[in-house]
Design an enzyme around this catalytic site. Structure first.
Site, PDB file in Angstrom:
ATOM      1  N   ASP A   1      -4.363  -1.174  -3.177  1.00 17.15           N
ATOM      2  CA  ASP A   1      -3.326  -1.363  -2.138  1.00 17.15           C
ATOM      3  C   ASP A   1      -2.959   0.265  -1.299  1.00 17.15           C
ATOM      4  O   ASP A   1      -2.046   0.711  -1.135  1.00 17.15           O
ATOM      5  CB  ASP A   1      -2.673  -2.059  -3.249  1.00 17.15           C
ATOM      6  CG  ASP A   1      -1.185  -1.797  -2.860  1.00 17.15           C
ATOM      7  OD1 ASP A   1      -0.926  -2.747  -1.897  1.00 17.15           O
ATOM      8  OD2 ASP A   1       0.002  -1.205  -3.723  1.00 17.15           O
TER       9      ASP A   1
ATOM     10  N   MET B   1       6.868  -3.576  -3.011  1.00 21.45           N
ATOM     11  CA  MET B   1       7.262  -3.324  -1.415  1.00 21.45           C
ATOM     12  C   MET B   1       6.053  -2.263  -0.508  1.00 21.45           C
ATOM     13  O   MET B   1       6.232  -2.147   1.094  1.00 21.45           O
ATOM     14  CB  MET B   1       8.328  -2.137  -1.830  1.00 21.45           C
ATOM     15  CG  MET B   1       9.010  -3.128  -2.208  1.00 21.45           C
ATOM     16  SD  MET B   1       9.286  -5.137  -1.165  1.00 21.45           S
ATOM     17  CE  MET B   1      10.540  -4.424   0.223  1.00 21.45           C
ATOM     18  N   ARG B   2       4.701  -1.773  -0.943  1.00 21.57           N
ATOM     19  CA  ARG B   2       3.793  -1.601  -0.052  1.00 21.57           C
ATOM     20  C   ARG B   2       3.477  -1.657   1.232  1.00 21.57           C
ATOM     21  O   ARG B   2       3.591  -1.199   2.433  1.00 21.57           O
ATOM     22  CB  ARG B   2       3.626  -0.188  -1.033  1.00 21.57           C
ATOM     23  CG  ARG B   2       2.276   0.423   0.326  1.00 21.57           C
ATOM     24  CD  ARG B   2       1.365   1.258  -1.164  1.00 21.57           C
ATOM     25  NE  ARG B   2       1.706   2.269  -2.054  1.00 21.57           N
ATOM     26  CZ  ARG B   2       1.771   2.258  -3.102  1.00 21.57           C
ATOM     27  NH1 ARG B   2       0.890   0.947  -3.709  1.00 21.57           N
ATOM     28  NH2 ARG B   2       1.492   3.135  -3.817  1.00 21.57           N
ATOM     29  N   ALA B   3       3.249  -2.797   0.638  1.00 20.44           N
ATOM     30  CA  ALA B   3       2.492  -3.861   2.501  1.00 20.44           C
ATOM     31  C   ALA B   3       4.090  -3.829   2.971  1.00 20.44           C
ATOM     32  O   ALA B   3       3.531  -4.224   3.967  1.00 20.44           O
ATOM     33  CB  ALA B   3       2.380  -5.242   1.309  1.00 20.44           C
TER      34      ALA B   3
END
Length: 704
Positions: free
Chosen positions: A205, A286-288
């Site tokens: 991720d 929320m990184r995506a």
């Protein structure tokens, strides 16, 4: 120095080239992970990227490559004279600034923590009171490219360190009370072959984008690859010169896109589209969303647009989401194109009608990188995903489609329930693979003693990064500060100490002996005979072994799989770091026939003997899954006695083992217990493998 293979000369791999170019435009995307089989030019194309990056201006004699326009106020080589770098003093600025190409720094698999983040001269720190710091590879890669080949084989703590630095733009060294921090902003690129093991989902991720590459099956494409490679090998400089103009054009386009990036608008409608797509794919955190937004802006700048549109979001989602969809460690990474199209259609239907004019830049914009469309000869993501053919190349029938001659499930209590076949040489009657029972959190099975194997999370081991247990003058990792001070303190008066510094001698230095955890070789020997083949029973066995395999994945073990049924045993999977491969083989495991238990143990012993020669530091753990009902002798003898002797041979080799007792029914013969006694191993009931049913962490393997 031999010229690098030009970036523009690489044939195909359009998605990979696009991902690298977008990350070069916007390093804040967070790097690129390149997944693919061996021999697909992963390293070649990454090394060619560095030549396209604009050169950088650095403060002269700064080992950390500070930007003269914005020098790092916390730079260990600072403070830099900002007044000398100011525009008003041109002569001083010219003397204080130098230009150099963007660097490509390669991190080898065997790198240590000191080599990555740098090391401290603690002897000078103690004696002179100065902070003497030797920069590492993170400092060298600042404002350039950090390339990690075989990132999945890198020690986990090193991957954590470099990903933290890539995310924060800074590297921190905290050691023996001395703290150093410096800027470390770089374009991170990692390559890996999934056959050699996967990265943990947490680490996956952290990479911004991922691309899967595969060799093209198109004859014309493969022909052109060979032609160009042979031409390069015959005359590297001449070949590079022939592609210099194309590379220069790409380099200019990168520089132009970087300058335009700050002015690219991201409308609220596209923000909602990004959030809607990420929500549709149920990605964690929320990184995506942030990565998709940054990638979409970079793509808009790359194609010369003033604002992000739907086409930018689609490209960004295709590059940023595949590795974030894994809900389970053994889920295949990838993105369903139809699901992405549906998510975009759903997002479009939710958009206000007035937003359409703000989100489309026109049909004539070309979102593709030079060299071909995204669905070029290698297909999207370097080649279409192929279904897993199974361990035998695709010959296994679908579950529930039993072949002819399949024996029915037998009742409980008989000595050989459900076994079919005989000694007449016919193949055993197969049953289709059982559907594994739900997985569970497995209890800890560990090897006794203290090893020195590869870093992992299973058994105790001496390591370079674990907790300090004592000091030593002979072996260890790093300076043991307290031990060194204690050794030097009694001699200060005799050495004529003056002032505040200690007077040290080489004999005073003490090394820190650290203890951490290691990964082991976990070899599964699974009884697939007819006595294990009752559908409900084999389902439980498969679910338990899958749970143990998940545990091996999390603890960074190598795994192997030996199965035995009919008249012999076979190595279904030689020892490998790819736990996913073991899971695939287990899911296609067929059962039926007699029980060659002795041959299964002897085959496991042979596998472990060979592996000991290949990797002598990695300690093995044999997990034998059986009901213990041996029916096939080795050489015409007694099957049970042969199995007992085979177990004794493994015990004599010092192999740690655990027997998983699968015996059930009203009549229990206790064969697994006798086998465990011969192996010098504990015998664990199948239902006792679940950690939830055991109080605390159980160390199930005792010393032989």
């Amino acid at each position: 120095m031999t010229a690098r293979y030009p970036f523009s000369a690489v044939v195909g791999h359009d998605d990979l080239r696009l991902a690298l170019l977008l990350t070069a435009v916007h390093p804040g995307i967070g790097g690129v992970l390149v997944r693919g089989e061996k021999g697909t030019a992963k390293s070649t194309i990454v090394r060619g990227l560095a030549a396209l990056l604009p050169g950088v201006a650095v403060v002269r004699r700064c080992r950390f490559g500070c930007d003269p326009a914005r020098p790092d106020p916390a730079c260990p080589d600072g403070p830099h004279a900002e007044d000398a770098l100011a525009d008003g003093d041109a002569a001083a600025a010219a003397d204080a600034v130098e230009r150099r190409p963007a660097r490509l720094v390669e991190l080898p698999v065997g790198a240590t923590e000191d080599r990555l983040v740098g090391s401290l001269d603690l002897e000078r720190a103690l004696t002179e009171g100065v902070r003497a710091y030797q920069p590492g590879l993170l400092a060298a890669a600042h404002r350039g490219v950090l390339y990690v080949d075989e990132v999945n084989l890198l020690h986990d703590h090193l991957v954590d360190l470099l990903l933290d630095a890539a995310a924060m733009g800074r590297a921190h060294v905290e050691r023996e009370g001395v703290s150093v921090s410096h800027a470390a902003s770089f374009l991170l690129v990692g390559t890996m072959n999934p056959e050699e093991g996967e990265l943990r989902p947490q680490l996956l991720d952290r990479f911004g984008l991922t691309v899967h590459v595969a060799a093209s099956r198109d004859v014309a494409t493969r022909t052109e690859v060979i032609r160009r490679r042979l031409a390069y090998e015959a005359d590297p400089e001449g070949f590079a010169a022939g592609w210099a103009e194309a590379d220069a054009e790409l380099a200019g386009r990168i520089a132009a896109a970087r300058r335009a990036l700050a002015a690219v608008a991201l409308p609220d409608a596209e923000l909602r589209r990004i959030a809607s797509v990420c929500s549709a794919f149920e990605v964690d955190g929320m990184r995506a969303d942030l990565v998709v937004a940054r990638t979409a802006m970079a793509h808009a700048a790359w194609r010369g647009a003033d604002a992000v549109s739907e086409v930018d979001v689609e490209v960004a989602a295709r590059l940023a989401l595949p590795h974030r969809r894994r809900r389970d460690p053994f889920d295949e990474p990838g993105l369903d194109e139809e699901q992405l199209s549906q998510a975009l259609r759903d997002a479009r239907s939710e958009m206000p009608e007035t937003s359409e004019a703000d989100t489309v830049d026109g049909p004539d914009e070309d979102p593709e990188p030079p060299g071909g469309p995204d669905d070029g000869p290698d297909g999207p993501d370097g080649g279409p995903d192929q279904p897993d053919p199974g361990p035998d190349g695709g010959g296994a029938p679908e579950p529930g489609q039993a072949p002819e001659g399949s024996a029915p499930d037998s009742g409980k209590g008989s000595a050989e329930p459900g076994e079919s076949g005989s000694d007449n040489g016919r193949a055993p009657a197969d049953r289709p693979p059982a559907v594994p029972a739900p997985a569970f959190r497995a209890r800890l099975l560990e090897v006794p003693g203290v090893g020195e194997g590869a870093p992992g999370r299973r058994s105790r081991a001496r390591s370079r990064t674990g907790r300090v247990v004592r000091s030593s003058t002979v072996d260890g990792s790093g300076l043991h500060l307290v031990g060194t001070l204690a050794a030097a303190a009694p001699h200060q008066a005799a050495r004529g100490r003056r002032g505040s510094g200690l007077v040290l001698r080489p004999a005073d230095l003490r090394l820190a002996v650290r203890e951490g955890r290691e990964g082991n070789l976990v070899l599964f020997a699974v009884d697939a005979s007819g006595s294990m083949a009752a559908r409900q029973r084999m389902s439980a066995v498969s679910g338990a072994v899958l749970s143990l395999l998940r545990d091996a994945y999390q603890r960074r073990d190598k795994v192997g799989l030996v199965t035995f049924r009919g008249r012999s045993a076979e190595v279904a999977l030689p020892p490998t770091p790819s736990v996913d491969a073991a899971v695939a083989r287990l899911r296609h495991l067929r059962t039926g026939g007699r029980t060659p238990l002795a041959d299964g143990l002897l085959t496991a012993r042979k596998v472990l003997t060979i592996e000991r020669l290949r990797d002598p530091r990695r300690r093995p753990l044999l997990v034998l899954v059986t009901d213990g009902r041996a029916t096939v002798p080795v050489a015409g003898g007694d099957p049970v006695a042969d199995a007992t002797r085979a177990g004794a041979l493994l015990a004599a080799d010092g192999v740690a083992a655990v027997v998983v007792d699968c015996e059930n029914g009203h009549v229990r013969l206790g064969m697994p217990d006798r086998l465990a006694a011969a192996l010098g191993a504990p015998c664990v009931r199948l239902e006792q493998l679940s950690a939830e049913q055991v109080a605390g962490v159980v160390r199930a393997v005792r010393a032989a």
